[in-house]
Design a protein around this motif. Structure first.
Motif, PDB file in Angstrom:
ATOM      1  N   CYS A  81      16.838   2.509  -2.847  1.00 16.07           N
ATOM      2  CA  CYS A  81      15.545   2.955  -3.387  1.00 16.07           C
ATOM      3  C   CYS A  81      15.704   4.081  -4.395  1.00 16.07           C
ATOM      4  O   CYS A  81      14.707   4.539  -4.969  1.00 16.07           O
ATOM      5  CB  CYS A  81      14.640   3.437  -2.246  1.00 16.07           C
ATOM      6  SG  CYS A  81      14.136   2.155  -1.087  1.00 16.07           S
ATOM      7  N   LEU A 190      -0.730   2.564  -7.287  1.00 15.75           N
ATOM      8  CA  LEU A 190       0.548   3.210  -7.021  1.00 15.75           C
ATOM      9  C   LEU A 190       0.388   4.718  -7.118  1.00 15.75           C
ATOM     10  O   LEU A 190      -0.372   5.218  -7.949  1.00 15.75           O
ATOM     11  CB  LEU A 190       1.601   2.758  -8.032  1.00 15.75           C
ATOM     12  CG  LEU A 190       2.350   1.450  -7.785  1.00 15.75           C
ATOM     13  CD1 LEU A 190       3.316   1.197  -8.939  1.00 15.75           C
ATOM     14  CD2 LEU A 190       3.110   1.486  -6.468  1.00 15.75           C
ATOM     15  N   ASP A 212       4.470   6.341  -3.228  1.00 19.51           N
ATOM     16  CA  ASP A 212       5.191   5.115  -3.595  1.00 19.51           C
ATOM     17  C   ASP A 212       6.458   5.455  -4.365  1.00 19.51           C
ATOM     18  O   ASP A 212       7.499   4.838  -4.168  1.00 19.51           O
ATOM     19  CB  ASP A 212       4.301   4.210  -4.443  1.00 19.51           C
ATOM     20  CG  ASP A 212       3.133   3.643  -3.661  1.00 19.51           C
ATOM     21  OD1 ASP A 212       3.378   3.007  -2.617  1.00 19.51           O
ATOM     22  OD2 ASP A 212       1.976   3.839  -4.083  1.00 19.51           O
ATOM     23  N   ALA A 231      11.919   5.395  -4.501  1.00 17.00           N
ATOM     24  CA  ALA A 231      10.822   4.531  -4.076  1.00 17.00           C
ATOM     25  C   ALA A 231      10.701   4.543  -2.559  1.00 17.00           C
ATOM     26  O   ALA A 231      11.694   4.701  -1.843  1.00 17.00           O
ATOM     27  CB  ALA A 231      11.041   3.108  -4.564  1.00 17.00           C
ATOM     28  N   TRP A 235      10.684  -2.956  -2.329  1.00 15.09           N
ATOM     29  CA  TRP A 235       9.735  -3.909  -2.898  1.00 15.09           C
ATOM     30  C   TRP A 235       9.088  -3.361  -4.157  1.00 15.09           C
ATOM     31  O   TRP A 235       8.879  -4.085  -5.138  1.00 15.09           O
ATOM     32  CB  TRP A 235       8.662  -4.253  -1.856  1.00 15.09           C
ATOM     33  CG  TRP A 235       7.636  -5.212  -2.375  1.00 15.09           C
ATOM     34  CD1 TRP A 235       7.700  -6.583  -2.393  1.00 15.09           C
ATOM     35  CD2 TRP A 235       6.378  -4.870  -2.978  1.00 15.09           C
ATOM     36  NE1 TRP A 235       6.566  -7.108  -2.972  1.00 15.09           N
ATOM     37  CE2 TRP A 235       5.741  -6.083  -3.337  1.00 15.09           C
ATOM     38  CE3 TRP A 235       5.734  -3.657  -3.239  1.00 15.09           C
ATOM     39  CZ2 TRP A 235       4.488  -6.112  -3.941  1.00 15.09           C
ATOM     40  CZ3 TRP A 235       4.490  -3.686  -3.846  1.00 15.09           C
ATOM     41  CH2 TRP A 235       3.878  -4.894  -4.191  1.00 15.09           C
ATOM     42  N   THR A 236       8.770  -2.068  -4.145  1.00  9.63           N
ATOM     43  CA  THR A 236       8.136  -1.461  -5.318  1.00  9.63           C
ATOM     44  C   THR A 236       9.016  -1.631  -6.546  1.00  9.63           C
ATOM     45  O   THR A 236       8.546  -2.003  -7.628  1.00  9.63           O
ATOM     46  CB  THR A 236       7.856   0.029  -5.073  1.00  9.63           C
ATOM     47  OG1 THR A 236       7.003   0.163  -3.939  1.00  9.63           O
ATOM     48  CG2 THR A 236       7.191   0.663  -6.277  1.00  9.63           C
ATOM     49  N   THR A 239       9.350  -5.292  -7.990  1.00 10.29           N
ATOM     50  CA  THR A 239       8.224  -5.833  -8.765  1.00 10.29           C
ATOM     51  C   THR A 239       8.200  -5.330 -10.204  1.00 10.29           C
ATOM     52  O   THR A 239       7.399  -5.812 -11.003  1.00 10.29           O
ATOM     53  CB  THR A 239       6.879  -5.455  -8.107  1.00 10.29           C
ATOM     54  OG1 THR A 239       6.730  -4.024  -8.099  1.00 10.29           O
ATOM     55  CG2 THR A 239       6.800  -5.989  -6.684  1.00 10.29           C
TER      56      THR A 239
END
Length: 403
Positions: A81, A190, A212, A231, A235-236, A239
């Motif tokens: 992340c 977000l 986020d 993050a 997933w953030t 995308t």
């Protein structure tokens, strides 16, 4: 003592010069183990990633270890992340560009007057190019605080992003971040949180903040000049698809990092986080577990100094402090001296061996909301290696100046 500030200070070569270093909000000094980690990377030798030899594999390990260290520091769920970049400003522009690609007229972006301009202008400029609407949350013009309702009242069904600081780099004010990020999540927006001034003065757990995306700069917590955006989950990042060179990796988080990684500073990041985890000598367990205890020890140490600083400033005739009178606040004081410009105050204190910042500190909206203008004020910012004697010398210097 579990938190021995003199023992900690002995690890910082720069602090041996006898000066009072109260400019930590602009960047802290670094301990010897960080200096050694950076130097050793060059001394031992490192090659670019992807080669079938040890120096290349060493580079890959440094990158992986740096991601793991920052993940431990901020309580991220996974090292994957963590996105690295040269500065928080550069990374925020990078994320603004990719996020704004999906904005359209009628969409809305919420920013605040409390923030460093690096968490305002990239979003404003990107929104204007996309035809989106910008909503600016005001601060209290007297205390400089940002009530959560000033932000949440602007968040609605058309909001795509909420950019807010976790702690003002100018005033130290810490808004109710959880209330703001919860409202953003409620409408599917977000939240991008500037943690540059927050991370050095708090125990950070991304899950508790609700952010986020959380930005931090290592040179504000005893590391090299390197920044990261973290993050809350992979997933953030999955995308988002920034522009990139065709041969460069399209995997997360590599797709956000342009060009060759700065391996030596990354090694310094690992050493800095290890150092922070050891500030409380009685902390044990994993690095993440030691960080929890050591970060709380830092908060307790700095809180005592903050109370001393704020009380001392309040007792000085001709000195006015701006910022929260109560509530959560970092050990940071913005003040002015009657009849003396901020630049002159900083120069006079520098002559006495005291380092303080002066000016707007890039909190452009805040200095204007407070009526200070571009000249701003004088900022004294305490760090984990600050002492009561440092505060005393500052107050003594100001008392002489006001006389």
């Amino acid at each position: 003592m579990a938190y021995d500030v003199e023992k900690i200070r002995a690890q910082y070569p720069a602090l041996a010069d006898g000066r009072v270093w109260l400019d930590g909000a602009a960047g802290t000094q670094v301990p010897q183990q960080v200096i050694d980690a950076v130097a050793d990377t060059y001394r031992v030798g490192v090659s670019n990633q992807g080669g079938p030899y040890e120096s290349s594999r060493r580079a890959g390990r440094i990158v992986d270890e740096a991601r793991g260290a920052v993940a431990d520091l901020v309580g991220a769920p996974d090292p994957g992340c963590v996105v690295f970049g040269p500065t928080m400003t550069a990374l925020t522009y990078r994320f603004a560009a990719v996020l704004a690609d999906g904005w359209r007229p009628g969409d809305e972006v919420v920013v605040t007057r409390l923030d460093h301009d690096a968490n305002v202008r990239p979003w404003v400029q990107s929104a204007l190019r996309a035809g989106a609407t910008v909503r600016m949350a005001d601060i209290d013009p007297v205390t400089g605080e940002l009530p959560a309702s000033n932000v949440t009242d602007l968040i609605g069904e058309h909001t795509k992003l909420v950019a807010v600081t976790a702690a003002s780099n100018l005033l130290g004010a810490m808004p109710d971040l959880r209330a703001i990020t919860a409202k953003a999540a409620e409408v599917g927006a977000l939240s991008y949180v500037d943690g540059v001034h927050h991370c050095p003065h708090a125990g950070v757990r991304l899950g508790d903040l609700g952010a986020d995306l959380y930005a931090t700069s290592a040179y504000k917590w005893a590391g090299p000049h390197l920044a990261a955006v973290v993050a809350a989950d992979n997933w953030t990042l999955e995308t988002l698809h920034p522009d990139r060179l065709l041969p460069s990796p399209d995997t997360v988080p590599d797709r956000f990092e342009f060009g060759t990684n700065p391996f030596a500073p990354m090694a310094g990041v690992v050493a800095a986080v290890d150092h922070l985890a050891e500030l409380d000598s009685e902390a044990d367990g994993s690095r993440a577990e030691k960080l929890v205890r050591s970060r709380q020890a830092v908060v307790d140490h700095e809180e005592g100094l903050r109370e001393q600083l704020f009380a001392g400033l309040a007792a000085l005739d001709g000195v006015r402090r701006y910022g929260p009178e109560r509530g959560k606040c970092t050990p940071t004081a913005l003040f002015t001296v009657d009849g003396v410009t901020p630049a002159e105050v900083a120069e006079r204190l520098a002559e006495r061996g005291i380092n303080v910042s002066r000016g707007h500190s890039y909190a452009w909206e805040a200095v204007h909301a407070l009526g200070l203008g571009p000249e701003g004020g004088v900022r004294a910012s305490l760090s984990h290696y600050s002492t009561a004697e440092d505060v005393h010398r500052l107050l003594e210097g100001l008392a002489e100046l006001t006389r």
